[in-house]
Design a protein around this motif. Structure first.
Motif, PDB file in Angstrom:
ATOM      1  N   SER A 653      50.825  44.425 101.157  1.00 22.47           N
ATOM      2  CA  SER A 653      50.774  43.626 102.285  1.00 22.47           C
ATOM      3  C   SER A 653      51.015  44.693 103.530  1.00 22.47           C
ATOM      4  CB  SER A 653      51.575  42.515 102.361  1.00 22.47           C
ATOM      5  OG  SER A 653      53.035  43.025 102.768  1.00 22.47           O
ATOM      6  N   LYS A 654      51.631  45.931 103.264  1.00 25.02           N
ATOM      7  CA  LYS A 654      51.945  46.925 104.194  1.00 25.02           C
ATOM      8  C   LYS A 654      50.546  47.362 104.931  1.00 25.02           C
ATOM      9  CE  LYS A 654      52.123  51.092 101.348  1.00 25.02           C
ATOM     10  NZ  LYS A 654      53.284  52.154 100.699  1.00 25.02           N
ATOM     11  N   PHE A 655      49.437  47.173 104.236  1.00 25.45           N
ATOM     12  CA  PHE A 655      48.282  47.605 104.480  1.00 25.45           C
ATOM     13  C   PHE A 655      47.426  46.774 105.557  1.00 25.45           C
ATOM     14  CE2 PHE A 655      48.661  50.078 100.568  1.00 25.45           C
ATOM     15  CZ  PHE A 655      48.646  51.225 101.209  1.00 25.45           C
ATOM     16  N   PHE A 656      48.117  45.552 105.704  1.00 20.30           N
ATOM     17  CA  PHE A 656      47.719  44.766 107.039  1.00 20.30           C
ATOM     18  C   PHE A 656      48.021  45.323 108.340  1.00 20.30           C
ATOM     19  CE2 PHE A 656      48.659  41.215 103.674  1.00 20.30           C
ATOM     20  CZ  PHE A 656      47.162  41.176 103.197  1.00 20.30           C
ATOM     21  N   SER A 657      46.825  45.188 109.318  1.00 18.41           N
ATOM     22  CA  SER A 657      47.113  45.449 110.504  1.00 18.41           C
ATOM     23  C   SER A 657      47.901  44.528 111.183  1.00 18.41           C
ATOM     24  CB  SER A 657      45.865  45.716 111.342  1.00 18.41           C
ATOM     25  OG  SER A 657      45.214  44.452 111.582  1.00 18.41           O
ATOM     26  N   HIS A 658      48.612  44.473 112.404  1.00 18.52           N
ATOM     27  CA  HIS A 658      49.254  43.530 113.142  1.00 18.52           C
ATOM     28  C   HIS A 658      48.314  42.420 113.427  1.00 18.52           C
ATOM     29  CE1 HIS A 658      52.334  41.615 115.209  1.00 18.52           C
ATOM     30  NE2 HIS A 658      51.579  41.395 116.429  1.00 18.52           N
ATOM     31  N   LEU A 659      47.152  42.556 113.891  1.00 21.82           N
ATOM     32  CA  LEU A 659      46.025  41.553 114.216  1.00 21.82           C
ATOM     33  C   LEU A 659      45.720  40.796 112.741  1.00 21.82           C
ATOM     34  CD1 LEU A 659      44.351  40.256 116.182  1.00 21.82           C
ATOM     35  CD2 LEU A 659      42.493  41.998 115.732  1.00 21.82           C
ATOM     36  N   GLU A 660      45.680  41.379 111.786  1.00 22.20           N
ATOM     37  CA  GLU A 660      45.362  40.749 110.592  1.00 22.20           C
ATOM     38  C   GLU A 660      46.406  39.930 110.253  1.00 22.20           C
ATOM     39  OE1 GLU A 660      42.787  43.211 107.245  1.00 22.20           O
ATOM     40  OE2 GLU A 660      44.133  44.372 108.469  1.00 22.20           O
ATOM     41  N   LEU A 661      47.723  40.396 110.475  1.00 17.90           N
ATOM     42  CA  LEU A 661      49.019  39.635 110.120  1.00 17.90           C
ATOM     43  C   LEU A 661      49.080  38.488 111.048  1.00 17.90           C
ATOM     44  CD1 LEU A 661      51.543  39.759 108.431  1.00 17.90           C
ATOM     45  CD2 LEU A 661      52.706  40.616 110.162  1.00 17.90           C
ATOM     46  N   MET A 662      48.542  38.498 112.040  1.00 19.99           N
ATOM     47  CA  MET A 662      48.358  37.301 113.252  1.00 19.99           C
ATOM     48  C   MET A 662      47.552  36.209 112.657  1.00 19.99           C
ATOM     49  SD  MET A 662      48.762  39.119 116.833  1.00 19.99           S
ATOM     50  CE  MET A 662      48.475  37.396 117.825  1.00 19.99           C
ATOM     51  N   HIS A 663      46.302  36.680 112.116  1.00 21.96           N
ATOM     52  CA  HIS A 663      45.554  35.845 111.506  1.00 21.96           C
ATOM     53  C   HIS A 663      46.238  34.870 110.253  1.00 21.96           C
ATOM     54  CE1 HIS A 663      42.037  36.197 114.238  1.00 21.96           C
ATOM     55  NE2 HIS A 663      42.022  37.522 114.131  1.00 21.96           N
ATOM     56  N   ILE A 664      46.665  35.693 109.470  1.00 22.92           N
ATOM     57  CA  ILE A 664      47.217  35.262 108.044  1.00 22.92           C
ATOM     58  C   ILE A 664      48.241  34.420 108.555  1.00 22.92           C
ATOM     59  CG2 ILE A 664      48.831  36.037 106.431  1.00 22.92           C
ATOM     60  CD1 ILE A 664      47.270  38.726 106.102  1.00 22.92           C
ATOM     61  N   PHE A 665      49.424  34.790 109.616  1.00 27.54           N
ATOM     62  CA  PHE A 665      50.178  33.704 109.771  1.00 27.54           C
ATOM     63  C   PHE A 665      49.555  32.271 110.543  1.00 27.54           C
ATOM     64  CE2 PHE A 665      54.658  35.200 109.815  1.00 27.54           C
ATOM     65  CZ  PHE A 665      54.514  36.220 108.859  1.00 27.54           C
ATOM     66  N   THR A 666      48.527  32.561 111.353  1.00 29.16           N
ATOM     67  CA  THR A 666      47.999  31.274 111.833  1.00 29.16           C
ATOM     68  C   THR A 666      47.219  30.375 110.923  1.00 29.16           C
ATOM     69  OG1 THR A 666      47.551  32.703 114.109  1.00 29.16           O
ATOM     70  CG2 THR A 666      46.108  30.620 113.592  1.00 29.16           C
ATOM     71  N   ARG A 667      46.613  30.965 110.035  1.00 29.68           N
ATOM     72  CA  ARG A 667      45.858  30.143 109.052  1.00 29.68           C
ATOM     73  C   ARG A 667      46.843  29.625 107.824  1.00 29.68           C
ATOM     74  NH1 ARG A 667      40.701  34.181 109.179  1.00 29.68           N
ATOM     75  NH2 ARG A 667      39.922  33.278 111.037  1.00 29.68           N
ATOM     76  N   ALA A 668      47.733  30.444 107.682  1.00 23.53           N
ATOM     77  CA  ALA A 668      49.178  29.701 106.767  1.00 23.53           C
ATOM     78  C   ALA A 668      49.659  28.409 107.376  1.00 23.53           C
ATOM     79  CB  ALA A 668      50.158  30.860 106.549  1.00 23.53           C
ATOM     80  N   PHE A 669      49.939  28.529 108.793  1.00 22.40           N
ATOM     81  CA  PHE A 669      50.502  27.223 109.296  1.00 22.40           C
ATOM     82  C   PHE A 669      49.505  26.291 109.299  1.00 22.40           C
ATOM     83  CE2 PHE A 669      53.351  30.274 111.954  1.00 22.40           C
ATOM     84  CZ  PHE A 669      54.794  29.511 111.555  1.00 22.40           C
ATOM     85  N   ARG A 670      48.322  26.645 109.517  1.00 24.95           N
ATOM     86  CA  ARG A 670      47.260  25.552 109.596  1.00 24.95           C
ATOM     87  C   ARG A 670      47.184  24.800 108.160  1.00 24.95           C
ATOM     88  NH1 ARG A 670      43.722  25.578 114.085  1.00 24.95           N
ATOM     89  NH2 ARG A 670      42.194  24.579 112.766  1.00 24.95           N
ATOM     90  N   ARG A 671      47.035  25.585 107.097  1.00 25.45           N
ATOM     91  CA  ARG A 671      47.045  25.105 105.725  1.00 25.45           C
ATOM     92  C   ARG A 671      48.331  24.167 105.365  1.00 25.45           C
ATOM     93  NH1 ARG A 671      45.094  30.379 104.925  1.00 25.45           N
ATOM     94  NH2 ARG A 671      46.959  30.758 103.869  1.00 25.45           N
ATOM     95  N   ALA A 672      49.398  24.720 106.141  1.00 29.66           N
ATOM     96  CA  ALA A 672      50.652  24.056 105.288  1.00 29.66           C
ATOM     97  C   ALA A 672      50.968  23.139 106.599  1.00 29.66           C
ATOM     98  CB  ALA A 672      52.126  25.054 105.670  1.00 29.66           C
ATOM     99  N   ASP A 673      49.906  22.656 107.343  1.00 32.86           N
ATOM    100  CA  ASP A 673      50.030  21.494 108.378  1.00 32.86           C
ATOM    101  C   ASP A 673      51.339  21.505 109.041  1.00 32.86           C
ATOM    102  OD1 ASP A 673      48.843  19.537 109.635  1.00 32.86           O
ATOM    103  OD2 ASP A 673      49.381  18.056 108.251  1.00 32.86           O
ATOM    104  N   ILE A 674      51.905  22.595 109.464  1.00 34.21           N
ATOM    105  CA  ILE A 674      53.303  22.578 110.204  1.00 34.21           C
ATOM    106  C   ILE A 674      52.757  22.587 111.659  1.00 34.21           C
ATOM    107  CG2 ILE A 674      55.212  24.181 111.136  1.00 34.21           C
ATOM    108  CD1 ILE A 674      54.993  25.412 108.194  1.00 34.21           C
ATOM    109  N   PRO A 675      53.271  21.460 112.464  1.00 29.62           N
ATOM    110  CA  PRO A 675      52.861  21.163 113.764  1.00 29.62           C
ATOM    111  C   PRO A 675      53.171  22.296 114.800  1.00 29.62           C
ATOM    112  CG  PRO A 675      54.558  19.645 113.290  1.00 29.62           C
ATOM    113  CD  PRO A 675      54.173  20.435 111.872  1.00 29.62           C
TER     114      PRO A 675
END
Length: 846
Positions: A653-675
């Motif tokens: 995961s160290k090979f993710f750029s910061h922009l990629e990490l932001m996308h990963i977190f955003t979509r993880a929040f959406r899949r987890a349905d955290i409001p």
């Protein structure tokens, strides 16, 4: 060829996440538990291939089968290819990181003629012989599918089998035959003979090319079938989209895929009958997916992907019979006024003027507006009638007027030059039409932009223009230069396709088996990624043609007689040749042929009206809602709840750029349905902030991110749900309620420099100096002078290759360990790429 771990060279390449294979929804089956191992190969970059919906469909279907393992491989970018060559490593699959030689079947997707050299690149870097006749039982079977197989002959020598038509209809049948054949492990010819009995499967080695000389001096390829019961290959077809598997859990790509959104195919096929359009011919008839089916797919897929956008896929989305109803339902369910925790944007397609109605226009007002696309294709009505583009100038003007009034600022116009019967009057017509549209008024307070795209007409097989000549290169360049000069206006931007690339595309589109040696020769001269203008090497292609005695004009610019044998005559796409000839004659008379969806059958030959026939649905137009019902659903909550998560970013995961990490977190929040709270505005963004934007390649065991929710949630629940949605290497260690984000003043790092040498005297010199002035180039390319003594608190050398650094943040600015190594120890850039950095801790305070 060596088989080192691909991870060993990821530090050396840009965008290393292309090669990780750990995306959400990727499938990792135990290698030894399944008999049939397939790898889907896309001969272009990861971000192009992951945007191709067909790959997702096949990946889903294969991996649903308990006896099949399916993985992916894409063409490595130039930097990765160079690293593979220098280290003598083979290309490996994304999921298991195994070389392609370990698989039973390698399946290539043939979407575009200018990716053909990349096929050879993938085969060579895998240790697989190019030609099918040179491969033996130790090699995987090499198969292919996609629209380019409508003329398979230029690539016939390279493939064991090719699928003509809809892959969903036949791939599991091919797999079932292989599984049975594998029990006895017969010879390859026996397997191929069984495959040849399947509808849509072409076995090139079962046809022998012969060459017939015509009295005009032209030599034609004619194929002689080796078996009397296998003389033609009929396109296989999915008769009903509602009955076939759909990838409801598509892989969520890393990086920047061209189409980074949820894609839902709402229909397949088009019967408008544009005479230049291969897709409109070979994908007939129109088969719509039902609205209820689409809504179920959207609902499930959004939960499993976390996408923020939905795109409705079709050759002609605006022709979908239930578009108004579907749009209304999707906006009500997922739009800004919907009750969901995470709103979804709907990407609206271009709409033909004759398909607009008052309800659709009101719906358009509610969706995000990027660019509105319309394809006049030709500059005059005469030429639009020649190509059966049933769109008149009044409709074009009305469409653009409506688009501007509804808030669009950018209008994209697509034109082709070199169409059959084109004159200079038609070229002038492009300029006249574009300038008239550019003078139209945009909505109040909006600026307008007209983007014009010019492509050169390339005749394609199985279309009425398959006998037509392609415009010669010199004429093409002349017309493009003229258009550039006459469309040089402030609010008009013109782009065009490289004319040499169009000529090469035309060569391969209508080529025959004589071109196989040309492909090998061009690849040996360094031709790869020919579809990328910055890598296209026209000189190398010209040299290859000369050495192989191939005259491109024979394939591109000569007029063909309709009685002439064509290289693809043995491929039956279900469109009759009589229909194509009739349409060619209609084009000469500038006569239009109607769309069979709205009129009588045009006798194209595709439908049998038993199993195969058009499928479309009748829907009631939804009632317009009053203004109150359109208002936003609920006001913002008065109390917000702020949380801090403490997480690690380690391993791959160290090979993710910061922009990629932001996308990963955003979509993880959406899949987890955290409001999580969203920003306001027409396209709201999930609000999350990070303590530090780690560079690519840096690990950290102590990172922090901050977000706000619209309702209180147990931090333990957040941690558990969030961890379930994160890729390997990213893990939330704790979650807690906080009042505000702390202020960071310094950071510590552990640095391993590998085989590089550290001069202790340089460190002593630095420690004794009162200042250490160096010049740094910032992100904008500007030179900035800085004093390293203001940023470096302490450097300790533990071992010969290990350092510990404590670096300070000064007035919001900071240095990274790599920069310290460069500025103090003078380690060269090529060695810096191999340095391993772990962030240990952040120090905060008032």
């Amino acid at each position: 060829m060596k088989n080192h771990k691909i991870q060993d060279i990821l530090q050396l390449v840009e965008m290393p996440s292309r090669y990780l294979g750990s995306e959400i929804n990727s499938v990792h089956k135990p290698w030894d538990t399944v008999p049939l191992k397939i790898v889907l190969a896309f001969p272009d970059l990861y971000e192009i291939g992951m945007s191709h919906f067909g790959i997702q469909i096949l990946y889903h279907i294969f991996n649903q089968h308990p006896s099949i393992l399916c993985e992916r491989v894409f063409a490595p970018a130039s930097d990765m290819l160079k690293s593979l060559q220098l280290t003598n490593q083979s290309i490996v699959s994304l999921e298991s990181k195994r070389p392609l030689l370990d698989f039973n079947i390698v399946g290539f997707s043939l979407q575009y003629e200018l990716t053909y050299t990349n096929i050879l690149m993938i085969l060579e870097r895998s240790g697989i012989p190019f030609l099918a006749k040179n491969r033996n039982a130790s090699h995987p079977l090499i198969i292919a599918g996609g629209p380019c197989t409508s003329n398979p002959e230029p690539l016939a020598d390279f493939f064991d089998a090719m699928v003509i038509g809809d892959g969903e209809a036949v791939i599991l049948k091919m797999a079932a035959i292989w599984l049975e054949w594998n029990k006895e492990r017969g010879n390859k010819v026996e397997l191929l003979k069984q495959w040849s009995k399947l509808e849509g499967v072409y076995i090139p080695s079962f046809f022998e090319p012969e060459w017939q000389s015509h009295e005009s001096g032209v030599t034609f390829q004619v194929l002689r079938p080796l078996f009397d019961d296998y003389t033609q290959v009929k396109r296989t077809i999915v008769s009903d989209l509602n009955s076939v598997p759909f990838p409801i859990q598509p892989i969520v790509a890393f990086g920047k895929p061209v189409h980074d959104r949820l894609r839902i195919e709402i229909s397949r096929g088009c019967s408008r009958g544009c005479r230049f359009c291969q897709a409109g011919m070979i994908y007939r008839p129109v088969r719509e997916r039902s609205i209820e089916c689409i809504k179920q797919l959207v609902n499930t897929s959004l939960k499993l992907t976390g996408y923020e956008d939905i795109s409705l896929l079709s050759l002609s989305t605006g022709d979908y019979s239930g578009l108004s109803v579907l749009m209304t339902d999707l906006i009500d369910a997922y739009g800004l006024s919907s009750p969901v925790n995470h709103p979804v944007a709907l990407s609206f397609p271009s709409i033909r003027a004759d398909r607009l109605n008052s309800n659709l226009m009101n719906l358009i007002k509610q969706v995000r507006k990027t660019g509105f696309t319309i394809a006049p294709e030709a500059g005059t009505q005469r030429l639009r009638d020649v190509i059966n583009k049933q769109l008149n100038e009044k409709e074009i003007i009305e469409t653009v007027t409506n688009a501007f009034e509804l808030g669009w600022q950018v209008i994209k116009l697509y034109f082709m030059i070199g169409l059959p019967t084109e004159t200079w009057e038609d070229i002038e017509g492009i300029v006249d039409l574009v300038k008239r549209l550019s003078q139209m008024k945009a909505a109040k307070g909006k600026k307008k932009q007209i983007n014009v795209s010019i492509s050169s007409f390339v005749p394609k097989p199985h279309t009425p223009f398959q006998w037509s000549p392609q415009m010669e290169l010199s004429v093409c360049k002349q017309k493009i230069h003229w258009l550039k000069d006459h469309l040089n206006q402030r609010n008009i931007q013109m782009k065009w396709q490289n004319p040499e690339m169009s000529t090469l595309e035309g060569l391969w589109a209508r080529g025959d088996r004589r071109l196989s040696s040309l492909l090998i020769r061009a690849y040996q001269k360094g031709c790869v990624f020919d579809s990328w203008s910055e890598q296209f090497n026209d000189t190398a292609w010209e040299d290859a043609c000369c050495q192989e005695r191939i005259n491109p004009l024979f394939y591109t610019s000569r007029i063909r007689n309709v009685k002439e044998p064509l290289p693809w005559d043995h491929i039956d796409t279900r469109i009759s040749k009589a229909f194509l000839i009739r349409e060619l004659n209609q084009s000469v008379k500038t006569s239009l042929t109607h769309d069979c969806r709205y009129d009588t059958c045009t006798n194209c030959g595709v439908c049998d009206f038993k199993r195969i026939h058009p499928i479309h649905f009748k829907h009631d137009v939804p009632q317009e809602k009053d203004e109150k019902s359109k208002e936003s659903g609920g006001s913002l909550p008065s109390v917000l709840h702020r949380y801090q998560i403490h997480y690690t970013k380690a391993g791959l995961s160290k090979f993710f750029s910061h922009l990629e990490l932001m996308h990963i977190f955003t979509r993880a929040f959406r899949r987890a349905d955290i409001p999580v709270k969203y920003s306001s505005g027409f396209h709201p963004k999930l609000q999350i902030s990070f303590e530090d934007a780690l560079p690519i390649g840096m690990e950290s065991y102590s990172e922090y991110a901050y977000f706000t929710t619209t309702q209180p949630i147990d931090p333990l629940r957040i941690r558990q749900q969030f961890n379930n949605e994160l890729p390997s290497g990213i893990q939330v260690r704790s979650c807690s309620v906080v009042q505000r984000k702390p202020c960071i003043h310094s950071l510590s790092y552990l640095v391993n420099i590998g085989n590089s040498c550290i001069d202790i005297n340089e460190l002593l010199h630095f420690n004794e100096s009162s200042e250490w002035i160096r010049t740094k180039i910032d992100a904008k390319g500007q030179a900035k002078t800085l004093n390293l003594k203001q940023f470096v608190k302490q450097i300790q050398i533990f071992q010969k290759s290990t350092l510990k650094m404590h670096l300070m943040i000064n007035q919001g600015k900071m240095l990274r360990p790599i920069e310290v190594l460069k500025f103090i120890f003078k380690i060269p850039d090529n060695e810096l790429k191999q340095v391993q950095v772990i962030k240990l801790k952040s120090y905060s305070g008032e």
